[in-house]
Design a protein around this motif. Sequence first.
Motif, PDB file in Angstrom:
ATOM      1  N   ALA A 307      25.424  32.625  34.160  1.00 27.42           N
ATOM      2  CA  ALA A 307      25.245  31.883  35.410  1.00 27.42           C
ATOM      3  C   ALA A 307      23.934  32.278  36.083  1.00 27.42           C
ATOM      4  CB  ALA A 307      26.421  32.128  36.345  1.00 27.42           C
ATOM      5  N   THR A 308      23.573  33.556  36.015  1.00 25.55           N
ATOM      6  CA  THR A 308      22.279  34.001  36.542  1.00 25.55           C
ATOM      7  C   THR A 308      21.150  33.309  35.811  1.00 25.55           C
ATOM      8  OG1 THR A 308      23.147  36.181  37.149  1.00 25.55           O
ATOM      9  CG2 THR A 308      20.769  36.001  36.872  1.00 25.55           C
ATOM     10  N   GLN A 309      21.245  33.267  34.487  1.00 25.36           N
ATOM     11  CA  GLN A 309      20.195  32.635  33.677  1.00 25.36           C
ATOM     12  C   GLN A 309      20.112  31.137  33.950  1.00 25.36           C
ATOM     13  OE1 GLN A 309      21.346  33.873  29.743  1.00 25.36           O
ATOM     14  NE2 GLN A 309      21.361  36.019  30.367  1.00 25.36           N
ATOM     15  N   ALA A 310      21.269  30.499  34.163  1.00 26.17           N
ATOM     16  CA  ALA A 310      21.274  29.079  34.494  1.00 26.17           C
ATOM     17  C   ALA A 310      20.614  28.838  35.849  1.00 26.17           C
ATOM     18  CB  ALA A 310      22.706  28.550  34.499  1.00 26.17           C
ATOM     19  N   TRP A 311      20.877  29.737  36.792  1.00 29.48           N
ATOM     20  CA  TRP A 311      20.272  29.607  38.121  1.00 29.48           C
ATOM     21  C   TRP A 311      18.759  29.695  38.026  1.00 29.48           C
ATOM     22  CZ3 TRP A 311      17.286  32.927  41.082  1.00 29.48           C
ATOM     23  CH2 TRP A 311      17.100  32.555  42.417  1.00 29.48           C
ATOM     24  N   ILE A 312      18.261  30.645  37.241  1.00 26.69           N
ATOM     25  CA  ILE A 312      16.815  30.785  37.060  1.00 26.69           C
ATOM     26  C   ILE A 312      16.240  29.514  36.449  1.00 26.69           C
ATOM     27  CG2 ILE A 312      15.002  32.041  35.824  1.00 26.69           C
ATOM     28  CD1 ILE A 312      16.709  34.550  36.093  1.00 26.69           C
ATOM     29  N   ALA A 313      16.953  28.947  35.463  1.00 30.10           N
ATOM     30  CA  ALA A 313      16.494  27.711  34.834  1.00 30.10           C
ATOM     31  C   ALA A 313      16.444  26.559  35.831  1.00 30.10           C
ATOM     32  CB  ALA A 313      17.416  27.359  33.667  1.00 30.10           C
ATOM     33  N   GLU A 314      17.426  26.488  36.694  1.00 27.58           N
ATOM     34  CA  GLU A 314      17.449  25.427  37.698  1.00 27.58           C
ATOM     35  C   GLU A 314      16.254  25.534  38.644  1.00 27.58           C
ATOM     36  OE1 GLU A 314      21.218  26.016  39.466  1.00 27.58           O
ATOM     37  OE2 GLU A 314      22.326  25.282  37.705  1.00 27.58           O
ATOM     38  N   GLN A 315      15.886  26.770  38.976  1.00 23.07           N
ATOM     39  CA  GLN A 315      14.735  26.964  39.849  1.00 23.07           C
ATOM     40  C   GLN A 315      13.450  26.555  39.139  1.00 23.07           C
ATOM     41  OE1 GLN A 315      16.112  27.478  42.739  1.00 23.07           O
ATOM     42  NE2 GLN A 315      17.924  27.813  41.480  1.00 23.07           N
ATOM     43  N   ALA A 316      13.445  26.684  37.813  1.00 28.86           N
ATOM     44  CA  ALA A 316      12.273  26.253  37.052  1.00 28.86           C
ATOM     45  C   ALA A 316      12.055  24.763  37.223  1.00 28.86           C
ATOM     46  CB  ALA A 316      12.471  26.571  35.573  1.00 28.86           C
TER      47      ALA A 316
END
Length: 331
Positions: A307-316
């Motif tokens: 979920a942390t990694q998905a959040w970072i991707a969303e910010q990208a």
Amino acid sequence: MPYNLRMPKPQPVPLSDVFERYALGLAAKRSLPLHKDPKAARHRAALLDELRRLGVQGWPERMTLYTRSLPEGCRPCLKGRASNLVMTLLCNRECFFCFNPKPRTDTMSVHGKDVRSHKEAARLLKSLGIRSVGISGGEPLLKPARLFALVKELRRPPGPRLRIDLYTNGVLLTPELLKKLKAVGVDALRLNLAADNYDLKPVKLAQTVFNQVEVEIPAVPEHKAKLLRLMEDLDRLKVHHLILHELFASAHNAESLMRQGRLAKNEQAAKTLTWSAVAGSEELVLELLAAALRRKQKLSLYYCSCATQAWIAEQALKGVVRKGTVWTCDR
């Protein structure tokens, strides 16, 4: 124990290559069969309630949690100011959870972008305006001369001083090698002890030279007893951080995970990731976080979830980092 809620305002930051990695994904997706036990969600909710009472810190809405402090190398990553350099895909271990492609090749890349030399890699990293870089593999210590040259090039002016973390399983470490790594400018070691059955020898050896020695491993569900012992040992050795990753399936490790009978976590797949979480891994991490807080261990556990990694991707995709609700404890 009471906890407070803080809601910081969104803060725009430069879009760095660390986001690109997560937005593009590691590889084509291959799904494991779903884990459909209805008790799992209730167990997870109960663990989160206990963690709130115990005073866990972090961002619960994206499952970025820690017990005492964030590792220094992880802070720039969460702000989009970090990057990763794969120095070689060659390795001296065959971990079942490894997401690197096979056959293993002696190639170097910066977030999936192939580079032909350490000088090209350093130029690319410096052009990103980052503040921290993790040198990983494969096993970087298989190519020590290249590693030394790379770190020297990263330390060459102009530009701000980068934080440099070296990711290694530690099997090839020697006193002489550690002294050389320190001399050329490596700031900290991150040891994957799961590659060698959680052997503590690399930790003890690295601590003779480096002040910052951290352990970073995936949370394998059936290893709970081993990880609880590891936490006690690391706390006794005064290691500052144990970084726990949620075990995940991607194109390059899905077959291995399937052979072991592992299942996918029953949740809506993140649109920005091409890998998916394995059932039971997150529950284990939450149990370990609670154990560390109950024991009042000085060792800080940090959970980097899918979920942390998905959040970072969303910010990208948005080009902005938005800080969410933060749990802080009144101590």
